[in-house]
Each structure stands twice: as C-alpha cells, then as structure tokens.
Motif scaffolding. Structure first.
Motif, PDB file in Angstrom:
ATOM      1  N   VAL A 147      44.480  16.500  36.189  1.00 45.75           N
ATOM      2  CA  VAL A 147      44.940  15.456  35.282  1.00 45.75           C
ATOM      3  C   VAL A 147      45.026  16.059  33.892  1.00 45.75           C
ATOM      4  CG1 VAL A 147      44.542  13.146  34.376  1.00 45.75           C
ATOM      5  CG2 VAL A 147      43.789  13.713  36.703  1.00 45.75           C
ATOM      6  N   VAL A 148      46.235  16.229  33.400  1.00 49.02           N
ATOM      7  CA  VAL A 148      46.439  16.833  32.090  1.00 49.02           C
ATOM      8  C   VAL A 148      46.347  15.724  31.045  1.00 49.02           C
ATOM      9  CG1 VAL A 148      47.921  18.300  30.689  1.00 49.02           C
ATOM     10  CG2 VAL A 148      47.981  18.495  33.182  1.00 49.02           C
ATOM     11  N   ASP A 187      47.183  20.389  44.373  1.00 45.24           N
ATOM     12  CA  ASP A 187      48.241  19.758  45.153  1.00 45.24           C
ATOM     13  C   ASP A 187      48.994  18.716  44.344  1.00 45.24           C
ATOM     14  OD1 ASP A 187      47.284  20.941  47.774  1.00 45.24           O
ATOM     15  OD2 ASP A 187      45.518  19.751  47.227  1.00 45.24           O
ATOM     16  N   ILE A 188      48.318  18.113  43.367  1.00 46.37           N
ATOM     17  CA  ILE A 188      48.881  17.025  42.569  1.00 46.37           C
ATOM     18  C   ILE A 188      48.657  17.339  41.096  1.00 46.37           C
ATOM     19  CG2 ILE A 188      48.828  14.544  42.121  1.00 46.37           C
ATOM     20  CD1 ILE A 188      47.321  14.328  44.882  1.00 46.37           C
ATOM     21  N   LEU A 189      49.723  17.280  40.317  1.00 46.37           N
ATOM     22  CA  LEU A 189      49.635  17.509  38.879  1.00 46.37           C
ATOM     23  C   LEU A 189      50.028  16.216  38.173  1.00 46.37           C
ATOM     24  CD1 LEU A 189      49.160  19.603  36.593  1.00 46.37           C
ATOM     25  CD2 LEU A 189      51.623  20.068  36.660  1.00 46.37           C
ATOM     26  N   ILE A 190      49.124  15.685  37.357  1.00 47.92           N
ATOM     27  CA  ILE A 190      49.334  14.393  36.701  1.00 47.92           C
ATOM     28  C   ILE A 190      49.328  14.588  35.199  1.00 47.92           C
ATOM     29  CG2 ILE A 190      48.408  12.060  36.395  1.00 47.92           C
ATOM     30  CD1 ILE A 190      46.936  12.587  39.149  1.00 47.92           C
ATOM     31  N   ALA A 191      50.408  14.178  34.545  1.00 47.34           N
ATOM     32  CA  ALA A 191      50.518  14.268  33.089  1.00 47.34           C
ATOM     33  C   ALA A 191      50.190  12.918  32.477  1.00 47.34           C
ATOM     34  CB  ALA A 191      51.919  14.703  32.685  1.00 47.34           C
ATOM     35  N   ALA A 192      49.165  12.899  31.623  1.00 49.85           N
ATOM     36  CA  ALA A 192      48.751  11.671  30.938  1.00 49.85           C
ATOM     37  C   ALA A 192      48.433  12.009  29.492  1.00 49.85           C
ATOM     38  CB  ALA A 192      47.543  11.046  31.628  1.00 49.85           C
ATOM     39  N   VAL A 193      49.353  12.706  28.850  1.00 55.23           N
ATOM     40  CA  VAL A 193      49.132  13.177  27.485  1.00 55.23           C
ATOM     41  C   VAL A 193      50.063  12.466  26.510  1.00 55.23           C
ATOM     42  CG1 VAL A 193      48.288  15.466  28.129  1.00 55.23           C
ATOM     43  CG2 VAL A 193      50.734  15.083  27.883  1.00 55.23           C
ATOM     44  N   PRO A 194      49.639  12.330  25.250  1.00 59.17           N
ATOM     45  CA  PRO A 194      50.542  11.793  24.229  1.00 59.17           C
ATOM     46  C   PRO A 194      51.617  12.819  23.900  1.00 59.17           C
ATOM     47  CG  PRO A 194      48.528  12.583  23.211  1.00 59.17           C
ATOM     48  CD  PRO A 194      48.321  12.696  24.703  1.00 59.17           C
ATOM     49  N   LEU A 195      52.675  12.373  23.258  1.00 53.19           N
ATOM     50  CA  LEU A 195      53.747  13.290  22.871  1.00 53.19           C
ATOM     51  C   LEU A 195      53.436  13.889  21.511  1.00 53.19           C
ATOM     52  CD1 LEU A 195      56.461  14.525  23.573  1.00 53.19           C
ATOM     53  CD2 LEU A 195      57.565  12.608  22.408  1.00 53.19           C
ATOM     54  N   THR A 196      53.235  15.183  21.488  1.00 51.79           N
ATOM     55  CA  THR A 196      52.991  15.936  20.269  1.00 51.79           C
ATOM     56  C   THR A 196      53.815  17.228  20.364  1.00 51.79           C
ATOM     57  OG1 THR A 196      51.147  17.269  21.124  1.00 51.79           O
ATOM     58  CG2 THR A 196      50.612  15.070  20.250  1.00 51.79           C
ATOM     59  N   PRO A 197      53.913  17.994  19.286  1.00 53.94           N
ATOM     60  CA  PRO A 197      54.617  19.278  19.400  1.00 53.94           C
ATOM     61  C   PRO A 197      54.023  20.171  20.489  1.00 53.94           C
ATOM     62  CG  PRO A 197      54.351  18.699  17.094  1.00 53.94           C
ATOM     63  CD  PRO A 197      53.592  17.675  17.870  1.00 53.94           C
TER      64      PRO A 197
END
Length: 312
Positions: A147-148, A187-197
């Motif tokens: 979980v990123v 096996d699973i890559l989850i993106a849960a990050v805010p948008l920044t540079p």
C-alpha cells in the motif's frame, strides 16, 4: 456589522453531490453560502473559508483579496488544487477532512481486490449469457500487497487487508524511491497517495513491468500518480493482470479511453469514499474544528503546504 465571526462556504451546486448540511454549523458564527467566486464584499469580513466545492482551484486569488481570512478548510482529503504560496505568505492555516473516507475507501479496495481474485466479473458475464461453466478461482489469503501511502487511508487499507490474511506492507516516501523493487515482491500494488510533485508519475512502465503478469493495480489516490498511457499498454499486452481504478489523469474519464472496455479493469467514477450520509460526517469534521477555532485551540488535520498533506 455583526461582531460574530463570518464563515464563507463555497458550495457551487453539483447535481451529483449532496448540498452542504449548513444547519449543522453552530449559531456562534455568521454563515454565508457562496456560489461561484466570492465577491470582495463577501471576503471583506470573512475569517474562515469552508471549501465544499471540490472543483474550486483559485485559492490564491481568494487569499489575495481576503485580508481577515485566517483558516481554510477543505471538504476533501486531497488538497493539491488548493496548495499555493499565498498560504504560507499570509500565514493562513489549511485543514482537510482526513478520517471521513478511511473505512469506505478501504472497503472499496477490499471489494475490488476480492472481485478480481474471485473472478466476479467473469461470473457475471457468464450469468448474463445463461452459461453454467464450472471453474476455479484464486485465494486472497496469503497474497502479498504493498500500500503506497502511509496516511490514514493507506493505514486503514493495510489493516483491513491484513485481517483477511493478506501480507500487507505500507510504503512511505523513502521506500517509494525504488517502487519497482517493491512491486516485484508483491501481488497487489495499491496507490493511496496525495498528488504532489513527488507522486506524479510514480507508477510508470518500469513499476508495472516489475509487478508482473499476475499483478493487480489499485489506484484510490489521484489519477496522475499512474502514467495512464503506460498502464493502458501494460494491460493491453498482459504485462499485468488487471487494475481497479477510481481516479484518472482526466476526469470524467473520456469516452474514447480504452480503459472503459478493457477486460479485468474496473472503472469507478471517483466515488470509492462516498457513501450515503458522508456529507453529514464531513460537516462534522468541520464543525469540530470550528468549535476548536472559536475556543482558540489547535485545529485537527492541519495540512503542511510544503508537503501537500497532513503529517502523520
């Protein structure tokens, strides 16, 4: 002129979203609901700005015209549209609605991942054609997930996955520097990050290739975190097995996007965190902070403008 603090609520009508429940705001303040860009007269005495309209993106212009404004609250978790130098220059505090969407987004991720592993889309397709076709599906227990994003949403996703016997690892700023190495181990890559540079284009062709032909991508953060052209190509040639996407580079997703019709791809219209009654809970976060502000106490969910999100 009223001696009570004035709160401006930017709430451009949106037929797809509920209006702000202004009746929940305590009567200690004067509330002015604004549709469109606030006028100089409306801004003149305003001390608090509540941005209910998630599309609003001209906070810099407002801050230059509002001498008394000291606090801005966003009815969202992501605040990339609102970050501007004027926040720091004017000493204005920015807060967000962190906490409201943690559990519902985690539930959406679980639903998406389970649907993929259990082949629910294929089952529904067979059902529509009246075909009885026995087959086996995968198991979620024992899968490895990264979980990123180590904010409250990312932590809740990892917690819920772990309860289903998924080996979930949280990936923060330091670890995301070599995200391809991380992707190669899960096996699973989850993106849960805010948008920044730093997060723009974070998941590119190299990361997708490392995730591999059995890998599954989930994005519930912000669309530009994923290089969409690279994702489309990876799905087309089978570099990864599938994806569940709630956010996109361009929203609404254009009608000619190949993502609409790709197999093993879930397209969701930026609604993973929205549930019946969420507007009441979101207003509750603001009201709690408003009471703190009226008492001169430290606010919750203060965004660091240099980072673009709330420090953990």
């Amino acid at each position: 002129m009223s001696s009570r603090p004035r709160v401006l609520v930017l709430a451009e009508p949106d037929p797809e979203l509920p209006p702000p429940p202004l009746g929940l705001i305590p009567p200690d303040v004067d509330v002015v609901e604004v549709h469109g860009t606030p006028t100089a007269a409306q801004l003149g005495d305003a001390e608090v700005l509540y941005i209910w309209d998630h599309r609003f993106a001209d906070l810099a212009g407002v801050l230059r015209s509002a001498e008394r404004l000291r606090w801005v609250h966003a009815a969202s978790v992501g605040v990339n549209r609102l970050i501007c130098p004027e926040l720091t220059e004017r000493g204005v505090t920015l807060t967000n609605s962190r906490g409201v969407f943690d559990t519902p987004i985690a539930e959406w991720v679980l639903a998406a991942v389970l649907s993929h592993v259990k082949g629910i889309a294929d089952t529904l397709a067979l059902q529509r054609t009246g075909r009885w076709q026995y087959r086996t599906t995968g198991r979620l227990a024992g899968k490895r997930a990264a979980v990123v994003g180590t904010g409250s949403i990312g932590r809740t996703i990892a917690d819920r996955l772990s309860r289903l016997d998924v080996r979930a690892t949280l990936i923060g700023r330091r670890e995301s520097g070599d995200l391809a190495a991380v992707a190669a181990e899960v096996d699973i890559l989850i993106a849960a990050v805010p948008l920044t540079p730093a997060t723009t284009g974070l998941i590119d062709a190299q990361v997708l290739a490392a995730l591999g032909p059995d890998g599954f991508l989930v994005n519930v953060g912000r669309g530009p975190t994923v290089v969409e052209a690279a994702l489309v190509e990876a799905l087309r040639v089978g570099t990864i097995a599938g994806a569940a996407l709630d956010v996109f580079e361009v929203e609404p997703l254009p009608a000619d996007s190949p993502l609409w019709s790709m197999p093993h791809v879930l397209v969701s219209p930026h609604m993973s965190g929205d549930y019946v009654g969420f507007e009441v809970d979101m207003m509750g976060v603001f009201v709690d902070n408003l009471r703190r502000w009226l008492r001169g106490e430290r606010l919750h969910n203060i965004v660091d403008p240099a980072l673009g999100y709330v420090r953990n």
